[in-house]
Design a protein around this motif. Structure first.
Motif, PDB file in Angstrom:
ATOM      1  N   UNK A 140       0.833  -1.206   0.000  1.00  0.00           N
ATOM      2  CA  UNK A 140       0.000   0.000   0.000  1.00  0.00           C
ATOM      3  C   UNK A 140       0.864   1.251   0.000  1.00  0.00           C
ATOM      4  N   UNK A 141       0.339   2.330  -0.575  1.00  0.00           N
ATOM      5  CA  UNK A 141       0.958   3.644  -0.426  1.00  0.00           C
ATOM      6  C   UNK A 141       0.720   4.129   0.993  1.00  0.00           C
ATOM      7  N   UNK A 142       1.528   5.087   1.420  1.00  0.00           N
ATOM      8  CA  UNK A 142       1.375   5.668   2.749  1.00  0.00           C
ATOM      9  C   UNK A 142       1.755   7.142   2.697  1.00  0.00           C
ATOM     10  N   UNK A 143       1.295   7.886   3.673  1.00  0.00           N
ATOM     11  CA  UNK A 143       1.705   9.289   3.812  1.00  0.00           C
ATOM     12  C   UNK A 143       2.738   9.350   4.923  1.00  0.00           C
ATOM     13  N   UNK A 144       3.883   9.908   4.583  1.00  0.00           N
ATOM     14  CA  UNK A 144       4.991  10.059   5.522  1.00  0.00           C
ATOM     15  C   UNK A 144       5.264  11.547   5.685  1.00  0.00           C
ATOM     16  N   UNK A 145       5.460  12.008   6.910  1.00  0.00           N
ATOM     17  CA  UNK A 145       5.762  13.420   7.167  1.00  0.00           C
ATOM     18  C   UNK A 145       7.191  13.544   7.682  1.00  0.00           C
ATOM     19  N   UNK A 146       7.822  14.674   7.397  1.00  0.00           N
ATOM     20  CA  UNK A 146       9.180  14.895   7.885  1.00  0.00           C
ATOM     21  C   UNK A 146       9.148  15.265   9.365  1.00  0.00           C
ATOM     22  N   UNK A 147      10.210  14.963  10.062  1.00  0.00           N
ATOM     23  CA  UNK A 147      10.307  15.261  11.489  1.00  0.00           C
ATOM     24  C   UNK A 147      10.208  16.763  11.739  1.00  0.00           C
ATOM     25  N   UNK A 148      10.715  17.574  10.793  1.00  0.00           N
ATOM     26  CA  UNK A 148      10.714  19.024  10.970  1.00  0.00           C
ATOM     27  C   UNK A 148       9.431  19.712  10.498  1.00  0.00           C
ATOM     28  N   UNK A 149       8.469  18.931   9.976  1.00  0.00           N
ATOM     29  CA  UNK A 149       7.224  19.526   9.483  1.00  0.00           C
ATOM     30  C   UNK A 149       6.328  20.030  10.608  1.00  0.00           C
ATOM     31  N   UNK A 150       6.474  19.433  11.786  1.00  0.00           N
ATOM     32  CA  UNK A 150       5.612  19.813  12.919  1.00  0.00           C
ATOM     33  C   UNK A 150       4.357  18.970  13.018  1.00  0.00           C
ATOM     34  N   UNK A 204      13.573   8.072  -3.860  1.00  0.00           N
ATOM     35  CA  UNK A 204      14.790   8.622  -3.252  1.00  0.00           C
ATOM     36  C   UNK A 204      14.749  10.141  -3.272  1.00  0.00           C
ATOM     37  N   UNK A 205      14.263  10.733  -4.358  1.00  0.00           N
ATOM     38  CA  UNK A 205      14.195  12.201  -4.468  1.00  0.00           C
ATOM     39  C   UNK A 205      13.231  12.779  -3.438  1.00  0.00           C
ATOM     40  N   UNK A 206      12.132  12.095  -3.195  1.00  0.00           N
ATOM     41  CA  UNK A 206      11.174  12.567  -2.190  1.00  0.00           C
ATOM     42  C   UNK A 206      11.751  12.452  -0.788  1.00  0.00           C
ATOM     43  N   UNK A 207      12.487  11.386  -0.531  1.00  0.00           N
ATOM     44  CA  UNK A 207      13.128  11.224   0.779  1.00  0.00           C
ATOM     45  C   UNK A 207      14.118  12.357   1.027  1.00  0.00           C
ATOM     46  N   UNK A 208      14.877  12.722   0.014  1.00  0.00           N
ATOM     47  CA  UNK A 208      15.828  13.826   0.144  1.00  0.00           C
ATOM     48  C   UNK A 208      15.106  15.148   0.366  1.00  0.00           C
ATOM     49  N   UNK A 209      13.972  15.336  -0.306  1.00  0.00           N
ATOM     50  CA  UNK A 209      13.190  16.570  -0.130  1.00  0.00           C
ATOM     51  C   UNK A 209      12.600  16.652   1.275  1.00  0.00           C
ATOM     52  N   UNK A 210      12.199  15.509   1.833  1.00  0.00           N
ATOM     53  CA  UNK A 210      11.707  15.489   3.209  1.00  0.00           C
ATOM     54  C   UNK A 210      12.819  15.867   4.184  1.00  0.00           C
ATOM     55  N   UNK A 211      14.004  15.329   3.968  1.00  0.00           N
ATOM     56  CA  UNK A 211      15.132  15.601   4.859  1.00  0.00           C
ATOM     57  C   UNK A 211      15.563  17.060   4.801  1.00  0.00           C
ATOM     58  N   UNK A 212      15.470  17.657   3.614  1.00  0.00           N
ATOM     59  CA  UNK A 212      15.915  19.047   3.461  1.00  0.00           C
ATOM     60  C   UNK A 212      14.857  20.062   3.886  1.00  0.00           C
ATOM     61  N   UNK A 213      13.637  19.599   4.148  1.00  0.00           N
ATOM     62  CA  UNK A 213      12.559  20.517   4.505  1.00  0.00           C
ATOM     63  C   UNK A 213      11.871  21.136   3.308  1.00  0.00           C
ATOM     64  N   UNK A 214      12.167  20.613   2.122  1.00  0.00           N
ATOM     65  CA  UNK A 214      11.566  21.139   0.898  1.00  0.00           C
ATOM     66  C   UNK A 214      10.072  20.827   0.836  1.00  0.00           C
ATOM     67  N   UNK A 215       9.682  19.696   1.416  1.00  0.00           N
ATOM     68  CA  UNK A 215       8.271  19.313   1.485  1.00  0.00           C
ATOM     69  C   UNK A 215       7.938  18.880   2.911  1.00  0.00           C
ATOM     70  N   UNK A 216       6.653  18.911   3.233  1.00  0.00           N
ATOM     71  CA  UNK A 216       6.194  18.500   4.570  1.00  0.00           C
ATOM     72  C   UNK A 216       5.878  17.015   4.629  1.00  0.00           C
ATOM     73  N   UNK A 217       5.388  16.479   3.518  1.00  0.00           N
ATOM     74  CA  UNK A 217       4.945  15.094   3.495  1.00  0.00           C
ATOM     75  C   UNK A 217       5.188  14.509   2.109  1.00  0.00           C
ATOM     76  N   UNK A 218       5.068  13.193   2.007  1.00  0.00           N
ATOM     77  CA  UNK A 218       5.242  12.520   0.721  1.00  0.00           C
ATOM     78  C   UNK A 218       4.394  11.256   0.711  1.00  0.00           C
ATOM     79  N   UNK A 219       4.059  10.815  -0.481  1.00  0.00           N
ATOM     80  CA  UNK A 219       3.288   9.583  -0.632  1.00  0.00           C
ATOM     81  C   UNK A 219       4.087   8.569  -1.437  1.00  0.00           C
ATOM     82  N   UNK A 220       4.309   7.434  -0.837  1.00  0.00           N
ATOM     83  CA  UNK A 220       4.881   6.258  -1.471  1.00  0.00           C
ATOM     84  C   UNK A 220       4.697   5.130  -0.465  1.00  0.00           C
ATOM     85  N   UNK A 221       5.299   4.000  -0.674  1.00  0.00           N
ATOM     86  CA  UNK A 221       5.134   2.921   0.304  1.00  0.00           C
ATOM     87  C   UNK A 221       6.026   3.146   1.517  1.00  0.00           C
TER      88      UNK A 221
END
Length: 335
Positions: A140-150, A204-221
């Motif tokens: 299944x897909x999931x929504x993951x949020x970055x630790x710095x998103x709040x 991988x690109x979304x994971x990097x964007x989450x780590x950098x604070x470029x996005x708050x959340x991402x959808x993938x497995x």
């Protein structure tokens, strides 16, 4: 004398024809025997596994793991080659053009089965050129949020998107992909509006964007984000599924919030079309043994991916059904 010579000539011609016929028959039998031996001795050299994504993503990791186990039952090796581009079409077109002898196989994912056929995006790409022989996962897909998103929960994420439409940044694969369809279906189901940012290539690109604070959340497995989830840099807040994922007991399924939305990805293995049936059978049996191994079952569930086997007799029917359901959902959203 003339009659005798003519008679002898006629006899010689018949003998020559007979010898030629016998030679042709022997040659044909030899060729047929060689083909039979070649098929019986499959594989005769290392098997090339084409993964149509860059290295580092979930599809790459799963393909490498199950292939490393599968080759233990073979006299040769299975090596992975990453050929990304054109939403998997670049690698899979090479697969479709390879010699159909089982020594080149590859991986189909959501984009291979849905995105490319739906939009006729790449001239020359067709599933008709491929012969799927197994499905090994369905996650299944999931929504993951970055630790710095709040944000620390699905409810907080939706509340923020509702209070300030278009400000919550959520990363997905490009339009036409499973995650893109998922976020649009989620918006329709909840009435909220996200700032959707697409990232081509693997997760991988979304994971990097989450780590950098470029996005708050991402959808993938969850499996795609297992690295940043285990490190604590990201948090899974909901899985787009109707049942609980045992590997991630703290990530609730979206059905708990009264929403019927199940989307996800999968790994299907395929060979070029017209690959001999006995070769397909050998490949299917070899990968099924690897799939059933305790090592693979423990490993795949540890990264949050659900194993889900379908053999060659079932996988094509499943692909057709999956396509139709997904196309219907796209039609409802005018995508």
């Amino acid at each position: 004398m003339f009659i005798s010579n003519a008679l002898n000539s006629s006899i010689r011609q018949r003998i020559a024809k007979g010898v030629a016929g016998a030679t042709l028959a022997t040659t044909a039998l030899t060729a047929m025997s060689a083909i039979a031996v070649a098929q019986a001795d499959f594989p005769q050299r290392d098997i090339r596994m084409i993964v149509p994504w860059s290295a580092g993503g979930g599809a790459d990791a799963i393909s490498r793991k199950i292939s490393s186990l599968a080759e233990e039952s073979l006299p040769t090796s299975i090596y992975v080659e990453n050929i990304g581009g054109a939403v998997t079409a670049t690698g899979l077109m090479q697969l479709g053009q390879a010699r159909p002898d089982g020594h080149t196989i590859g991986v189909l994912t959501y984009d291979s089965v849905v995105t490319l056929p739906r939009g006729n995006m790449v001239p020359g790409y067709s599933l008709d050129n491929l012969e799927p022989f197994a499905r090994v996962t369905q996650e299944a897909d999931a929504i993951v949020v970055s630790e710095q998103s709040g944000y620390s929960s699905y409810e907080e994420l939706i509340a923020a998107a509702e209070a300030d439409p278009g400000t919550v940044r959520i990363g997905v694969a490009p339009e036409g992909s499973g995650p893109y369809l998922a976020v649009r279906r989620l918006e329709a189901a909840t009435g909220v509006s996200f700032n959707v940012i697409s990232y081509p290539g693997s997760s991988t690109a979304e994971a990097e964007a989450l780590l950098s604070g470029e996005i708050d959340a991402a959808i993938s497995s969850l499996g795609d984000f297992s690295g940043i989830l285990s490190s604590g840099d990201a948090l899974g807040v909901v899985e787009l599924s109707g049942s609980q994922n045992a590997a991630y007991p703290d990530v609730p399924p979206i059905s708990e919030f009264g929403i019927d939305l199940e989307t996800g990805s999968f790994i299907v293995l395929a060979a070029p079309a017209n690959t001999p049936e006995d070769v397909i059978e050998t490949l299917e049996t070899t990968y099924h043994e690897a799939y059933q191994s305790e090592e693979f079952q423990e490993w795949v569930t540890s990264i949050g991916v659900a194993p889900g086997w379908l053999g060659s007799e079932e996988v094509n029917e499943w692909i057709e059904s999956y396509q139709q359901k997904t196309f219907d959902a796209m039609d409802e959203l005018n995508l």
